[in-house]
Design an enzyme around this catalytic site. Structure first.
Site, PDB file in Angstrom:
ATOM      1  N   HIS A  28       0.843  -1.196   0.000  1.00 44.10           N
ATOM      2  CA  HIS A  28       0.000   0.000   0.000  1.00 44.10           C
ATOM      3  C   HIS A  28       0.879   1.247   0.000  1.00 44.10           C
ATOM      4  CE1 HIS A  28      -2.110  -3.327   1.955  1.00 44.10           C
ATOM      5  NE2 HIS A  28      -3.239  -2.790   1.546  1.00 44.10           N
ATOM      6  N   HIS A 257      -4.102   2.994  -3.238  1.00 41.92           N
ATOM      7  CA  HIS A 257      -4.277   2.464  -1.890  1.00 41.92           C
ATOM      8  C   HIS A 257      -3.553   1.136  -1.707  1.00 41.92           C
ATOM      9  CE1 HIS A 257      -6.091   1.146   1.888  1.00 41.92           C
ATOM     10  NE2 HIS A 257      -6.319  -0.005   1.285  1.00 41.92           N
ATOM     11  N   GLU A 391     -17.648  -4.476  24.239  1.00 42.31           N
ATOM     12  CA  GLU A 391     -16.794  -5.657  24.368  1.00 42.31           C
ATOM     13  C   GLU A 391     -15.560  -5.603  23.474  1.00 42.31           C
ATOM     14  OE1 GLU A 391     -20.955  -6.815  25.527  1.00 42.31           O
ATOM     15  OE2 GLU A 391     -20.067  -5.834  23.785  1.00 42.31           O
ATOM     16  N   HIS A 453     -28.430 -16.370  24.283  1.00 45.69           N
ATOM     17  CA  HIS A 453     -27.471 -16.144  25.355  1.00 45.69           C
ATOM     18  C   HIS A 453     -26.748 -17.422  25.787  1.00 45.69           C
ATOM     19  CE1 HIS A 453     -29.298 -12.263  25.503  1.00 45.69           C
ATOM     20  NE2 HIS A 453     -28.664 -11.893  26.600  1.00 45.69           N
TER      21      HIS A 453
END
Length: 638
Positions: A28, A257, A391, A453
């Site tokens: 890149h 890029h 999280e 869950h």
């Protein structure tokens, strides 16, 4: 600052990066060339010492856009780290020091493996959070470094960037400076294809100071960095840049890029900048001298060392060299019923009492995860970190906090929500970061919350992750032994703990130990089957083995607190705990397919569970003594 020399420095970076990508025919070039002016001025402000990359009070520089390795390796070479011109010539080649994305522990001077976009921003927040806590316990005169992060449009589009920077604003991390390479380019084209966010307003809303500059104007860059050093809140510098700055025809193109510019484009660009178009990997002597950090860095570190009192040096040494042997672990009475999340709580507090650098927290689940360190206060003044419901950022921040140099840090959530942090857990494994993940509510025993869950495939997922050690203790005593092993490992570990009470086993092992990952808990003469289990299913296996004996089926029972460690044992050990003349069964209230490495048959989960009381679910899915007994008999008598 001489603008002529600054320009020469920046152009040197540009062409080193372009040459690296061209020679490798991979990489890149656009981002390194666009960031070269910023990197050149930032280098003047950066307080580092290549002679000691672990100097505690160094500034941290995190490259969140890990694909910009052409910039990274150019700077490391120019500063004086162990990255040579030949290393740059071997960019992206097998076994080189210069892999496609920077890797901590592999290349001298890399602070952390950032990997996927956005991770590095959260890592930088983690370094800054650790620095702020270190400052609070050691003093501002001792810890006064900055954490700089270079990021791009892609990093800020990833959701983890918001999670992490929101925490940075909330914690008022005035030691954090994020430099946003705003070139409005992603792989597919202009960012307007998929993004129209007002980044300035976003960061102002989360209590950042925002400075906007021309990313190619040396004076503006310098002024912004000086302002950032004196800020009283975290800073975002929005630097408007052109991708592939300095490329004669391709500047500003998204095609730069992730692909080489081509030899003709590079030669023409060098000629325009006054460089010899025929020379590759060229570093002018005055440029190397202007960048070099070896002398100035050593002087800065020596002055810092000389300023420390004996008491401070002793405190730092204690934090850097934790004595895990001094921990007085709790004991648990045999046959009592203790959820492993509850025993884990006592263990965490025992560790904290003996290890001053032990801290951590939960993603808003502290009361359920049982992760509070009693009487230790709230971060950043105390040791209980409130990550909020974030999280992914939590795990990535904690990765960096564990690499800061003073602390051992844990993070926690429900096991099923480990899905949200998997990329950071993977980086922890790849980079051997000794983070401790605490994951509770480990099975269908979650009960009424239902299949959304109830972690079914999660044990298998993390057991499949190389260099990651997942402990699922069967009782409180195994939990203690698991921590004794985990604290001395140079790798990430996870503790998968139960919500429901588990009966504490008597300290009677036939052969082996928790440190081996699996051990022979119950050995019977003339056994014709072996039952393997972990966690809550171990007691089920033991009790079922007693019932099977009445039917003439004699069972050995093997506990597997850490499947990953078990796989590392030699064949002779495996033969001692798993009799090759027995039919081997594994039982786990999860997918459990990995047990086929040893087992002939696995009794596990084939669905995502259901909503209902835990005991009802164990009955429905076959995790009761009568049902497991019947299933084993049916298979054994085939």
């Amino acid at each position: 600052m001489s603008k002529q020399l600054l320009q020469k420095q920046a152009d040197t970076i540009r062409f080193l990066a372009a040459d690296m990508v061209q020679q490798a025919n991979s990489g890149h070039p656009g981002a390194p060339m666009g960031l070269a002016d910023i990197a050149t001025v930032l280098s003047k402000h950066l307080n580092i010492n290549p002679a000691d990359e672990k100097w505690l009070n160094r500034d941290r520089l995190v490259f969140s856009g890990g694909h910009a390795t052409g910039l990274v390796y150019s700077l490391l070479h120019l500063w004086g780290f162990d990255v040579s011109v030949n290393d740059m010539k071997n960019f992206r080649q097998t076994h080189s020091k210069t892999p496609g994305h920077p890797e901590y522990g592999h290349t001298h001077g890399i602070e952390i493996t950032t990997g996927p976009l956005g991770q590095g921003i959260a890592n930088a927040v983690g370094f800054a959070a650790a620095g702020k806590y270190a400052q609070n316990i050691l003093g501002r005169e001792v810890i006064n470094h900055k954490v700089y992060c270079l990021c791009g449009d892609g990093d800020l589009q990833e959701g983890i960037s918001y999670e992490a920077t929101a925490s940075a604003g909330h914690l008022k991390l005035d030691n954090l400076v994020i430099i946003y390479d705003s070139n409005n380019i992603t792989i597919e084209g202009d960012t307007s294809l998929a993004w129209s966010e007002n980044v300035k307003k976003r960061f102002q809303a989360i209590d950042f100071e925002v400075i906007e500059i021309d990313g190619h104007n040396f004076e503006q860059i310098d002024k912004a960095l000086v302002a950032a050093k004196n800020a009283t809140m975290p800073v975002l510098i929005i630097a408007k840049t052109a991708i592939a700055k300095g490329a004669v025809t391709m500047e500003g193109s998204h095609h730069t890029h992730g692909a080489p510019l081509g030899n003709d484009e590079i030669a023409a660009s060098k000629a325009k900048a006054g460089f010899n178009p025929e020379e590759k990997f060229f570093v002018p002597a005055d440029v190397k001298g202007a960048f070099d950090k070896l002398i100035v860095g050593s002087v800065a570190q020596n002055n810092w060392n000389d300023s420390l009192s004996k008491e401070t040096k002793a405190k730092i040494a204690e934090l850097q060299n934790p004595n895990f042997d001094a921990i007085e672990y709790p004991t648990f009475e045999a046959d009592s019923s203790v959820a492993t999340r509850d025993s884990n709580h006592k263990i965490l507090n025992a560790i904290a009492a003996a290890v001053p650098g032990f801290l951590g927290g939960s993603a808003d689940l502290g009361p359920s995860n049982k992760t509070e360190l009693k009487g230790e206060g709230d971060f950043p003044n105390g040791r209980n970190i409130h990550f909020g419901i974030k999280e992914h950022a939590m795990a990535a921040m904690t990765n960096a906090m564990n690499l800061y140099g003073l602390f051992r840090v844990y993070s926690a959530t429900f096991f099923v929500f480990s899905d949200y942090l998997k990329p950071a857990a993977r980086i922890a494994a790849l980079a051997s970061i000794p983070q401790h993940f605490i994951w509770t509510h480990d099975s269908i025993g979650v009960g009424e919350d239902g299949p959304t869950h109830q972690p079914i495939e999660h044990l298998s997922q993390f057991r499949a992750l190389p260099n990651f050690y997942t402990f699922r203790p069967a009782d409180a005593s195994e939990n203690v032994e698991s921590w004794k092993v985990a604290l001395k490992m140079n790798a990430p570990t996870a503790f998968v703990c139960s919500r429901q009470g588990l009966r504490v086993l008597k300290d009677e092992k036939a052969f082996g130990s928790v440190a081996n990952g699996g051990y022979l808990l119950k050995k019977r003469d003339n056994a014709n089957i072996t039952i393997m289990a972990s966690g809550s299913e171990l007691m089920l296996a033991l009790q079922t083995s007693c019932e099977l004996e009445k039917e003439g089926i004699i069972a050995n029972v093997v506990s597997v607190p850490c499947f990953d460690l078990l796989l590392e044992q030699d064949e002779s050990y495996i033969a001692q705990i798993i009799d090759k003349n027995t039919r081997v069964y594994a039982v786990e209230a999860a997918r459990g397919l990995e047990y086929y490495r040893f087992a002939h048959k696995v009794f596990g989960m084939d669905t995502f569970g259901a909503s209902g009381p835990a005991n009802d679910l164990f009955e429905e899915f076959g995790f009761t003594i009568p049902k497991l007994k019947a299933n084993i008999i049916a298979d054994f008598k085939k």
